[in-house]
Design an enzyme around this catalytic site. Sequence first.
Site: not given
Length: 470
Positions: A207, A209-212, A215, A228, A323
């Site tokens: 659902i 996508e982040g820098g980490y 998800v 995540k 952020d």
Amino acid sequence: MASNAGEEESTVIAIDSDRNSLHAVKWAVEHLLKKNASCTLIHVRTKTLYSHDFEVIPKQGRLPTEEELHQFFLPFRGFCARKGIVAKELVLHDIDVSNALTDYIIDNSISNIVVGASRWNALIRKFKDADVATSLVRSVPETCTVHVISKGKVQNIRPAGHSQNISNALSKSLKGIKGSFQSEDLNRYNIKEIEVATNYFDNALKIGEGGYGPVFKGVLDHTEVAIKALKPDISQGERQFQQEVNVLSTIKHPNMVQLLGACPEYGCLVYEYIENGSLEDRLFQKDNTPTIPWKVRFKIASEIATGLLFLHQTKPEPVVHRDLKPANILLDRNYASKITDVGLARLVPPSVANKTTQYHKTTAAGTFCYIDPEYQQTGLLGVKSDIYSLGVMLLQIITGKPPMGVAHLVEEAIDKGKLQEVLDPNVTDWPLEETLSYARLALKCCEMRKRDRPDLRSVILPELNRLRNL
């Protein structure tokens, strides 16, 4: 650049002003590209622009300026032309070079990227853990082949189709987390439970996508959750995981996303599932979702400020998010706002949190366009760093426009008495006098110097609450 570009156009060469960029272009022309083929030369600009340089930078990039043409592109243009190659030229903007290139590769279905091997240059010294070539090898989709060139020779190739099992890769990269995870308030899950909950990290359940990392939506303990998962071998991943746990396990607030548990062995974090996704997706009406009415937008702005003030007033040390952006604000079924993604957050000693001489941090972190310019230049961090990011986001909430240049756009419109022309046209009943007051407050938050930005508790939040209660 259209995403349905022909096969010969799906080769990208990343360039900078170093010698390995020259080697990369020469190698691509001689070994990868056929005569009369075309490719795209991309330079990623990491420096902050002055607000008047460009009003809006599309995500797909822009044509180079005259200065950039001479500095980066012209030598390569001539070399390609002599070999019968048509080179398109593009400048992307991001504080993270590999992140910008990866997004471009995904958006445009690029099948080859050629990049010079990293050297210990000024860029590496500025972002100490940044190694563009290595990051690309780890982050680009498996449909793209990465060619890393050093001194005219192939140093490394990650062929298309090569990927690691996410669980195995995470296991190797997070050995240190297992022993450091300590929280009585959080559920602890094993990797088997996480895999079953996400149908083994099924892309259909992805659902976000982040820098980490990605998800996934899942079900744990008969409850819908968001999981995540840490990207394999992400630099700083262990620290981000621990920071997220440290911050979210000790604080509870209706405008902060709730962390329910974690799988420390594999760096997975389990959150409450928030039905309406991110503010970014709803503002830009992803999947044709309905327009957010102005009353709800004012409510969202007030709630973001409320959650942020809670972070800044955390005892014994204020938390600076670092952020803040629409992608990190989630909206529940009633459009209540929840701040998420505190993996970059920093605890700031209370004695220096609000002073002009801010707490010193060596490397600026965050997302390009939202980063406090003073923090980016000096590395000096304080709660007013978040106020700049908040200001950009407040302007996006009323304009529905991308962040690049939005402050300049709104300021110019106000000066000309034409604010209505830059407000989100999907809303047809803006209360103009109140929206003008809101816009002026947001612009004050975007002041270049920290000391010129208003105080969150005494100025920003009271005004946003007043507008919310109209």
